[in-house]
Design a protein around this motif. Structure first.
Motif, PDB file in Angstrom:
ATOM      1  N   LYS A   1      49.117  25.840  26.843  1.00  0.00           N
ATOM      2  CA  LYS A   1      48.060  26.854  26.795  1.00  0.00           C
ATOM      3  C   LYS A   1      46.720  26.223  26.444  1.00  0.00           C
ATOM      4  CE  LYS A   1      47.095  31.463  24.990  1.00  0.00           C
ATOM      5  NZ  LYS A   1      47.614  32.583  24.157  1.00  0.00           N
ATOM      6  N   GLU A   2      46.711  25.285  25.505  1.00  0.00           N
ATOM      7  CA  GLU A   2      45.481  24.612  25.103  1.00  0.00           C
ATOM      8  C   GLU A   2      44.891  23.782  26.247  1.00  0.00           C
ATOM      9  OE1 GLU A   2      46.385  22.253  21.720  1.00  0.00           O
ATOM     10  OE2 GLU A   2      46.874  23.966  20.437  1.00  0.00           O
ATOM     11  N   GLU A   3      45.774  23.162  27.032  1.00  0.00           N
ATOM     12  CA  GLU A   3      45.330  22.260  28.099  1.00  0.00           C
ATOM     13  C   GLU A   3      45.436  22.912  29.481  1.00  0.00           C
ATOM     14  OE1 GLU A   3      43.876  19.568  27.541  1.00  0.00           O
ATOM     15  OE2 GLU A   3      44.386  19.157  25.450  1.00  0.00           O
ATOM     16  N   LYS A   4      45.390  24.225  29.529  1.00  0.00           N
ATOM     17  CA  LYS A   4      45.553  24.950  30.795  1.00  0.00           C
ATOM     18  C   LYS A   4      44.567  24.472  31.853  1.00  0.00           C
ATOM     19  CE  LYS A   4      45.050  29.570  32.814  1.00  0.00           C
ATOM     20  NZ  LYS A   4      44.874  31.026  32.541  1.00  0.00           N
ATOM     21  N   GLU A   5      43.293  24.364  31.502  1.00  0.00           N
ATOM     22  CA  GLU A   5      42.280  23.977  32.478  1.00  0.00           C
ATOM     23  C   GLU A   5      42.486  22.547  32.961  1.00  0.00           C
ATOM     24  OE1 GLU A   5      40.139  25.964  33.931  1.00  0.00           O
ATOM     25  OE2 GLU A   5      41.032  27.589  32.757  1.00  0.00           O
TER      26      GLU A   5
ATOM     27  N   GLU B   1      49.376  31.018  34.873  1.00  0.00           N
ATOM     28  CA  GLU B   1      48.559  32.226  34.978  1.00  0.00           C
ATOM     29  C   GLU B   1      48.915  33.246  33.906  1.00  0.00           C
ATOM     30  OE1 GLU B   1      47.357  35.623  38.285  1.00  0.00           O
ATOM     31  OE2 GLU B   1      49.302  34.624  38.397  1.00  0.00           O
ATOM     32  N   ASN B   2      50.201  33.439  33.674  1.00  0.00           N
ATOM     33  CA  ASN B   2      50.637  34.431  32.701  1.00  0.00           C
ATOM     34  C   ASN B   2      50.490  33.873  31.296  1.00  0.00           C
ATOM     35  OD1 ASN B   2      51.424  36.171  34.821  1.00  0.00           O
ATOM     36  ND2 ASN B   2      53.369  35.097  35.009  1.00  0.00           N
ATOM     37  N   ASN B   3      50.472  34.761  30.328  1.00  0.00           N
ATOM     38  CA  ASN B   3      50.379  34.310  28.946  1.00  0.00           C
ATOM     39  C   ASN B   3      51.648  33.583  28.558  1.00  0.00           C
ATOM     40  OD1 ASN B   3      47.828  35.422  28.455  1.00  0.00           O
ATOM     41  ND2 ASN B   3      48.702  37.436  28.066  1.00  0.00           N
TER      42      ASN B   3
ATOM     43  N   TYR C   1      43.538  25.210  51.164  1.00  0.00           N
ATOM     44  CA  TYR C   1      43.103  26.604  51.257  1.00  0.00           C
ATOM     45  C   TYR C   1      41.844  26.825  50.417  1.00  0.00           C
ATOM     46  CZ  TYR C   1      43.352  31.709  51.256  1.00  0.00           C
ATOM     47  OH  TYR C   1      43.058  33.044  51.425  1.00  0.00           O
ATOM     48  N   THR C   2      41.850  26.302  49.202  1.00  0.00           N
ATOM     49  CA  THR C   2      40.720  26.485  48.291  1.00  0.00           C
ATOM     50  C   THR C   2      39.464  25.809  48.828  1.00  0.00           C
ATOM     51  OG1 THR C   2      42.228  26.604  46.396  1.00  0.00           O
ATOM     52  CG2 THR C   2      39.922  26.113  45.918  1.00  0.00           C
ATOM     53  N   MET C   3      39.611  24.630  49.415  1.00  0.00           N
ATOM     54  CA  MET C   3      38.460  23.920  49.987  1.00  0.00           C
ATOM     55  C   MET C   3      37.869  24.699  51.162  1.00  0.00           C
ATOM     56  SD  MET C   3      40.160  20.128  49.789  1.00  0.00           S
ATOM     57  CE  MET C   3      38.810  19.019  50.136  1.00  0.00           C
ATOM     58  N   LEU C   4      38.716  25.289  51.983  1.00  0.00           N
ATOM     59  CA  LEU C   4      38.227  26.069  53.119  1.00  0.00           C
ATOM     60  C   LEU C   4      37.524  27.350  52.663  1.00  0.00           C
ATOM     61  CD1 LEU C   4      41.212  25.654  55.601  1.00  0.00           C
ATOM     62  CD2 LEU C   4      38.854  24.979  56.059  1.00  0.00           C
TER      63      LEU C   4
ATOM     64  N   ASP D   1      53.761  30.791  53.461  1.00  0.00           N
ATOM     65  CA  ASP D   1      53.596  32.042  52.727  1.00  0.00           C
ATOM     66  C   ASP D   1      52.192  32.036  52.127  1.00  0.00           C
ATOM     67  OD1 ASP D   1      53.578  34.180  51.010  1.00  0.00           O
ATOM     68  OD2 ASP D   1      55.492  33.722  50.045  1.00  0.00           O
ATOM     69  N   PHE D   2      51.277  32.784  52.744  1.00  0.00           N
ATOM     70  CA  PHE D   2      49.889  32.717  52.300  1.00  0.00           C
ATOM     71  C   PHE D   2      49.670  33.378  50.945  1.00  0.00           C
ATOM     72  CE2 PHE D   2      49.075  31.406  56.646  1.00  0.00           C
ATOM     73  CZ  PHE D   2      48.088  30.460  56.447  1.00  0.00           C
ATOM     74  N   ASN D   3      50.530  34.289  50.556  1.00  0.00           N
ATOM     75  CA  ASN D   3      50.425  34.822  49.198  1.00  0.00           C
ATOM     76  C   ASN D   3      50.662  33.718  48.181  1.00  0.00           C
ATOM     77  OD1 ASN D   3      49.855  37.518  49.886  1.00  0.00           O
ATOM     78  ND2 ASN D   3      52.026  37.926  50.257  1.00  0.00           N
ATOM     79  N   LYS D   4      51.565  32.818  48.509  1.00  0.00           N
ATOM     80  CA  LYS D   4      51.856  31.675  47.639  1.00  0.00           C
ATOM     81  C   LYS D   4      50.754  30.622  47.742  1.00  0.00           C
ATOM     82  CE  LYS D   4      55.166  27.813  47.624  1.00  0.00           C
ATOM     83  NZ  LYS D   4      54.446  26.865  48.458  1.00  0.00           N
ATOM     84  N   ILE D   5      50.336  30.328  48.973  1.00  0.00           N
ATOM     85  CA  ILE D   5      49.339  29.274  49.197  1.00  0.00           C
ATOM     86  C   ILE D   5      48.008  29.604  48.531  1.00  0.00           C
ATOM     87  CG2 ILE D   5      47.908  28.207  51.002  1.00  0.00           C
ATOM     88  CD1 ILE D   5      50.418  28.344  52.817  1.00  0.00           C
ATOM     89  N   LYS D   6      47.608  30.873  48.556  1.00  0.00           N
ATOM     90  CA  LYS D   6      46.290  31.225  48.037  1.00  0.00           C
ATOM     91  C   LYS D   6      46.297  31.580  46.559  1.00  0.00           C
ATOM     92  CE  LYS D   6      46.023  36.152  49.354  1.00  0.00           C
ATOM     93  NZ  LYS D   6      45.257  36.686  48.204  1.00  0.00           N
ATOM     94  N   LYS D   7      47.424  31.459  45.912  1.00  0.00           N
ATOM     95  CA  LYS D   7      47.506  31.856  44.501  1.00  0.00           C
ATOM     96  C   LYS D   7      46.570  31.030  43.625  1.00  0.00           C
ATOM     97  CE  LYS D   7      50.718  33.041  40.837  1.00  0.00           C
ATOM     98  NZ  LYS D   7      50.383  34.474  40.858  1.00  0.00           N
ATOM     99  N   PHE D   8      46.514  29.710  43.859  1.00  0.00           N
ATOM    100  CA  PHE D   8      45.609  28.878  43.069  1.00  0.00           C
ATOM    101  C   PHE D   8      44.175  29.344  43.273  1.00  0.00           C
ATOM    102  CE2 PHE D   8      42.686  25.382  42.500  1.00  0.00           C
ATOM    103  CZ  PHE D   8      43.074  24.845  41.274  1.00  0.00           C
ATOM    104  N   PHE D   9      43.801  29.612  44.508  1.00  0.00           N
ATOM    105  CA  PHE D   9      42.450  30.096  44.796  1.00  0.00           C
ATOM    106  C   PHE D   9      42.179  31.409  44.075  1.00  0.00           C
ATOM    107  CE2 PHE D   9      39.897  33.038  47.374  1.00  0.00           C
ATOM    108  CZ  PHE D   9      38.680  32.379  47.370  1.00  0.00           C
ATOM    109  N   ASP D  10      43.156  32.302  44.066  1.00  0.00           N
ATOM    110  CA  ASP D  10      42.964  33.612  43.444  1.00  0.00           C
ATOM    111  C   ASP D  10      42.690  33.519  41.946  1.00  0.00           C
ATOM    112  OD1 ASP D  10      43.268  34.987  45.821  1.00  0.00           O
ATOM    113  OD2 ASP D  10      45.416  35.323  45.545  1.00  0.00           O
ATOM    114  N   ILE D  11      43.308  32.523  41.276  1.00  0.00           N
ATOM    115  CA  ILE D  11      43.119  32.418  39.828  1.00  0.00           C
ATOM    116  C   ILE D  11      42.072  31.366  39.463  1.00  0.00           C
ATOM    117  CG2 ILE D  11      45.449  33.189  39.351  1.00  0.00           C
ATOM    118  CD1 ILE D  11      46.323  30.390  38.869  1.00  0.00           C
TER     119      ILE D  11
END
Length: 518
Positions: free
Chosen positions: A262-266, A123-125, A70-73, A22-32
């Motif tokens: 939330k503080e350690e999100k990154e 991703e969400n608050n 996906y993100t590396m590509l 599911d590429f919508n799922k796979i690329k989610k990390f890249f999108d955010i």
């Protein structure tokens, strides 16, 4: 259990992995995730059929592994030293079975986050409510335990109280489960557990990852501690999930650490990606293992040119190899449809991406600088947005012109420029745009059928073509080999004869074509 893992791992490593993706799922990390200056845009990704290339490379068991690949590509490297370090580790993972399989067992156990609940949660608050934490601790920990003890030592009727508390907690669980993304908490705990196992592996070859993971784990130690209780909920196939509902384990765990998440999100996102990057490199090691001797290390040079010998496309079985040398400027490709022009453009683009992402190409030789890859091969109109095909083409070409402003030279394959407008304006615009692009730091390849455009561009471009043969009995045949010069064939009309068109149409089409040519 490990032996069971190894059986599947060894079987998958030696073949292309056929699984639902599911590429919508796979690329989610890249999108955010943060993009960089030379990230492949959506048009380039689609033009080069990179979803299919991804499927060819992917051997990941875990969601972080899929997301990282996906993100590396999508983010080719522009630094040779960093690329060589990555390439060396890929070779190590290909050759060191013990290290690779130790890591793969960790990823096999981590498995997939089927609903992307962790990334959704991040991703969400995140909902932060300390009052709920205290209320759920009382309802989920103190009162049920008190009721059980009273029922055992005082009066069995206190079981009714326990039943009432459990009913309330079940209602709380059903109302909270969607809001707090409890499964996200669970996958977070699994990812931290996998990270700990990676950090404990005794290997100098992955010391960079071990050190980086260890540092991040120190930052999220309290989050790790609070989420461990979630682990037992999924033990033995989740048979203790009802216990979690009664005692509000997931709810109280979430509200106890939501502010820290939330503080350690990154840090948590970086940990997710770092774990996944190792598995992504294993995917590439597995793909190279299957290739055998069909790849070579790229050589990066300063001058703006592209030289590839016997390059092949990874998606084509028994692909015909092609060789080309392109200096600063570009080439024009001619020839009929299906002869190989678009596949050639994609072959070059995909190999440039593989060179700059994973330090190998499917060829016998590759020399080029680090390139910014921006393509215009298959721009699509979007009727839902009221966008015409011409407008889509114009926007697509503008991306290339804008890319010329950056430092890196641009690799820009263009297929049938401005096919969506009338011939006079098409030729006029195309000639000026391609001349402008050719004057920049570019390696441009233009595929066209326009003979007028070919004549205009002769002063600035080199010419190559793909050819075909048409037999009135056998139809079309192709050799898929690039040749120097301009295609002179009228085989598109010959094909009509093979297909059974009336002889009158075929003969008059030849006559009309000759007159137009004059």
């Amino acid at each position: 259990m490990i032996n069971k893992f190894l059986h599947s791992i060894r079987s998958d490593y030696n073949k292309d992995v056929d699984k639902k993706r599911d590429f919508n799922k796979i690329k989610k990390f890249f999108d955010i995730h943060k993009k960089h200056e030379y990230t492949l845009d959506n048009q380039t990704w689609e033009d080069l059929d990179m979803n299919k290339v991804y499927e060819k490379l992917d051997r990941a068991y875990s969601s972080p592994g899929e997301a990282a690949l996906y993100t590396m590509l999508r983010n080719p490297l522009m630094n040779e030293e960093e690329l060589k370090v990555r390439g060396k580790l890929i070779e190590t993972l290909k050759d060191d079975n013990n290290l690779r399989e130790s890591l793969q067992c960790i990823f096999f156990e981590l498995n997939s986050d089927l609903k992307n609940s962790f990334l959704d949660m991040i991703e969400n608050n995140l909902i932060i409510n300390r009052a709920k934490y205290f209320v759920y601790t009382v309802l989920g920990r103190i009162l049920p335990v008190a009721a059980i003890l009273l029922a055992i030592f005082v009066n069995v009727k206190f079981m009714l109280v326990l039943f009432g508390i459990c009913s309330i907690n079940m209602l709380i669980n059903s109302s909270e489960v969607k809001a707090i993304k409890s499964n996200g908490i669970f996958y977070l705990q699994r990812n931290i557990k996998a990270a700990k196992k990676i950090a404990s592996i005794n290997s100098k070859d992955i010391i960079y990852y071990k050190d980086k993971i260890s540092t991040m784990l120190k930052s999220v130690k309290d989050i790790d501690r609070s989420t461990r209780q979630i682990g037992f909920v999924n033990m033995w196939g989740g048979m203790f999930e009802f216990v979690s509902v009664i005692f509000l384990f997931e709810e109280s765990a979430y509200y106890s650490i939501s502010d820290r998440i939330k503080e350690e999100k990154e840090v948590l996102m970086d940990l997710y990606y770092t774990v996944g990057e190792l598995e992504a490199l294993i995917s590439i090691a597995g793909y190279k293992h299957i290739l055998g001797e069909q790849y070579v290390k790229p050589k990066f040079i300063k001058q703006v040119s592209l030289n590839i010998k016997d390059g092949i496309h990874p998606l084509i079985d028994k692909a015909v190899a092609n060789t080309i040398g392109i200096g600063n400027g570009g080439i024009v490709l001619t020839g009929t449809n299906m002869a190989g022009k678009s596949t050639f453009l994609r072959m070059l683009g995909v190999n440039i991406i593989l060179a700059q992402c994973f330090d190998f190409v499917l060829a016998k030789k590759y020399e080029a600088p680090f390139l910014n890859i921006v393509t215009s091969i298959s721009p699509n109109d979007d009727l839902t947005k009221g966008k015409s095909f011409y407008m889509a083409e114009a926007e697509s070409i503008l991306r290339i012109i804008t890319a010329l402003e950056k430092d890196a030279p641009v690799f820009c394959p263009i297929d049938e420029i401005f096919r969506g407008t009338n011939p006079i304006e098409r030729i006029a615009m195309s000639a000026e745009i391609l001349t402008y692009i050719n004057n920049g730091k570019t390696i441009s390849i233009v595929a066209t059928h326009d003979r007028e455009l070919v004549n205009i561009l002769k002063a600035n471009f080199e010419f190559y073509y793909f050819s075909e043969k048409v037999d009135t009995k056998k139809g079309l045949s192709f050799d898929y080999k690039i040749k120097k010069g301009v295609s002179q064939t009228r085989n598109a009309i010959k094909l009509l004869e093979y297909m059974g068109y009336p002889k009158q149409i075929v003969e008059k089409s030849f006559i009309r074509a000759e007159n137009i040519g004059k």
